[in-house]
Design a protein around this motif. Structure first.
Motif, PDB file in Angstrom:
ATOM      1  N   TRP A   1      -1.330   1.015 -12.409  1.00 53.95           N
ATOM      2  CA  TRP A   1      -0.802   1.320 -11.078  1.00 53.95           C
ATOM      3  C   TRP A   1      -0.192   2.701 -11.119  1.00 53.95           C
ATOM      4  O   TRP A   1       0.547   3.052 -12.044  1.00 53.95           O
TER       5      TRP A   1
ATOM      6  N   ASP B   1      -3.321  -1.996  -1.063  1.00 52.15           N
ATOM      7  CA  ASP B   1      -2.077  -1.903  -1.825  1.00 52.15           C
ATOM      8  C   ASP B   1      -0.874  -2.214  -0.933  1.00 52.15           C
ATOM      9  O   ASP B   1       0.070  -2.899  -1.342  1.00 52.15           O
TER      10      ASP B   1
ATOM     11  N   LEU C   1      -5.019   1.189  -6.629  1.00 53.40           N
ATOM     12  CA  LEU C   1      -5.522  -0.042  -7.223  1.00 53.40           C
ATOM     13  C   LEU C   1      -6.730   0.278  -8.098  1.00 53.40           C
ATOM     14  O   LEU C   1      -7.535   1.164  -7.783  1.00 53.40           O
TER      15      LEU C   1
END
Length: 546
Positions: free
Chosen positions: A517, A343, A524
């Motif tokens: 999200w 991420d 993720l």
């Protein structure tokens, strides 16, 4: 003691890497918007940026902040700022590698990629120490604004676009290299520069005398500044040198250096003008548009600097996770840590892609695109930086919370670019101005967004939602941050869909646009190729990139 203090399970020093050519996202952006020659020309800088020597310069410059010396031993007012030698090494390297004003001269000489080359170098080099990036940025940004006064530009551009760093106060026209600063804000006004009280009166010989104060003056050790002052016609812009033609010092009193949260290696000062000599830049009463030319150019470096800070933090986090073991395995092999690192890698790559695209727009003269895209990028990328750096610091745990790791320095630096030139609300409202009726800027950004239309259904849905937001004029100021953020995410997605590996673009759209999200990084969705994303984010040792 020898047994209990044996060092095990600690990451080795992060040295010998190349944060330019060894960064896949950055090197690919350079090749996309410039060429292989531009990337190759940065090889020496990249190798130095990842060296132990450069990292030591960064540490020493941060731990030995500048000192103000107001008087000499005899009582004469000197108003000088003293720096640790490491600061001068950083500055000399940046200027010598063309990260200050050089692109304007190179562009005039026919280099079509001068600003991209400089942006890629700036993003890689400032990961060493961000503080010295301020005077480098000011020197870069002053050139287009100074061209509103052709005589001044003709005299000073050779020094501002030089590759020589020459510290010390002297007549600017006698120096081989110049550094510039800026003084806009005052105690009572802040971002509202029309509330400034500094006044300028004509001397009758083309020069003006300024009297007043500046609450924040960037890089007060510089050779010259652009400042604002009131004239009979209104707020006007002036060039103020530290030393006058002939060598006499201009009355410019540095009252004190600011004690700042971060950016500690760089000096910021309160300044008093007392019949200080300056020369008009642009038309009387048109000072805000004149200095905004400089301010708008600094927005590129706000985005580049924030992207560099995120990238530096990500590099540290991946390095640590690939060497630290916990619960029987390397951190980097554990699913939840992979999610966090992946991420962070998405955040970094999206910021890098947008930052270098802005530099390409500078090369191409895309003023309409820059007007809006620069504002939304400045809002979003700079505001995301503290969140990303905090998450990267947490990867290192307690090791990241101690000063020796360098992570606290990145964390203190992280909010700066979101505050510089106008904090989040000021920039979000500027986005609305750029979106005004019949906006050529909106048309230019829309054309960019359309290039990726049809590549991903989540992206197309986000564009439709954005259009609906823009089509609803009610309470626009209340929704300015929302609109700025959505525009930035759509621009980042458009670039990733066109140019990044499919795994990167898919994960970005699924999270930043598709709604899958969480409120924090590291959420993720299942199925995201997290290990692949982390591998892409790992920096390559110097000499092995290609």
């Amino acid at each position: 003691m020898s047994v209990t203090h044996e060092v095990t399970n600690q990451a080795p020093p992060l040295v010998g890497h190349d944060p330019i050519a060894g960064d896949a996202a950055l090197s690919e952006a350079c090749l996309r918007h410039a060429d292989a020659a531009a990337l190759a020309s940065l090889a020496e800088l990249g190798a130095l940026a990842g060296s132990e020597q450069a990292q030591e310069w960064g540490r020493l410059a941060n731990e030995n902040p500048p000192r103000l010396r107001t008087h000499d031993r005899y009582g004469h007012r000197v108003d000088e700022v003293e720096f640790h030698p490491a600061w001068h090494e950083l500055m000399g390297t940046a200027v010598g590698h063309g990260l200050a004003g050089v692109p304007w001269a190179d562009q005039a000489a026919g280099d079509r990629h001068a600003h991209v080359r400089r942006a890629v170098g700036y993003l890689g080099w400032t990961q060493v120490e961000m503080g010295h990036g301020c005077p480098v940025t000011m020197t870069y940004a002053v050139v287009p604004a100074l061209r509103r006064a052709p005589d001044l530009a003709e005299a000073l551009e050779p020094g501002l676009t030089s590759r020589e760093y020459q510290f010390g106060l002297a007549d600017p026209q006698t120096k081989r290299g110049l550094v510039a600063g800026m003084g806009m804000t005052e105690k009572q006004g802040g971002s509202d520069v029309r509330a400034n009280t500094t006044r300028a009166t004509p001397n009758g010989d083309g020069s003006w005398s300024l009297t007043g104060h500046k609450w924040f003056t960037s890089a007060p050790m510089s050779d010259l500044f652009l400042v604002l002052a009131q004239t009979a016609e209104g707020v006007s812009c002036f060039l103020v040198p530290r030393v006058l033609p002939g060598g006499e010092r201009n009355p410019l009193a540095l009252q004190r250096l600011k004690d700042k949260l971060g950016d500690r290696s760089n000096a910021s000062s309160e300044v008093e003008f007392d019949r200080t000599t300056g020369w008009l830049v642009g038309e009387p009463g048109r000072g805000v548009p004149a200095i905004i030319e400089m301010v708008a150019t600094t927005r590129l470096d706000c985005v580049l600097g924030s992207a560099a800070t995120v990238r530096a933090a990500l590099t540290q986090a991946v390095h640590h996770a690939r060497h630290r073991r916990a619960f029987g395995a390397l951190l980097a092999d554990q699913p939840l840590m992979q999610n966090v690192l992946a991420d962070l890698a998405l955040e970094s790559e999206a910021a890098t892609a947008l930052a270098v695209r802005l530099a390409a727009a500078q090369d191409a003269g895309e003023r309409d695109y820059l007007r809006l895209a620069g504002a939304v990028a400045k809002f979003w990328v700079c505001k995301r930086t503290p969140t990303a750096v905090a998450e990267a610091l947490e990867v290192l745990g307690g090791n990241g919370y101690v000063e020796e790791s360098g992570m606290p320095r990145l964390y203190r630096q992280a909010p700066l670019n979101s505050i510089w030139e106008g904090s989040g609300n000021v920039i979000a409202l500027d986005v609305l101005r750029a979106l005004g009726s019949g906006s050529a800027s909106l048309a230019a950004v829309t054309a960019e967004l359309d290039l990726a239309r049809g590549a991903d259904p989540r992206y197309d849905a986000a564009l439709a939602q954005l259009a609906a937001e823009l089509g609803d004029p009610d309470q626009l100021p209340l929704r300015a941050r929302r609109i700025a953020g959505r525009l930035a995410l759509c621009l980042q997605a458009a670039l990733l869909l066109q140019h990044a590996p499919a795994a990167v673009a898919d994960a970005f759209c699924a999270t930043r646009l598709g709604g899958d999200w969480g409120a924090v990084l590291g959420t993720l969705p299942p199925g995201t190729p997290v290990a692949q994303l982390v591998d892409r984010a790992a920096v390559v040792p110097a000499g092995r990139a290609g």
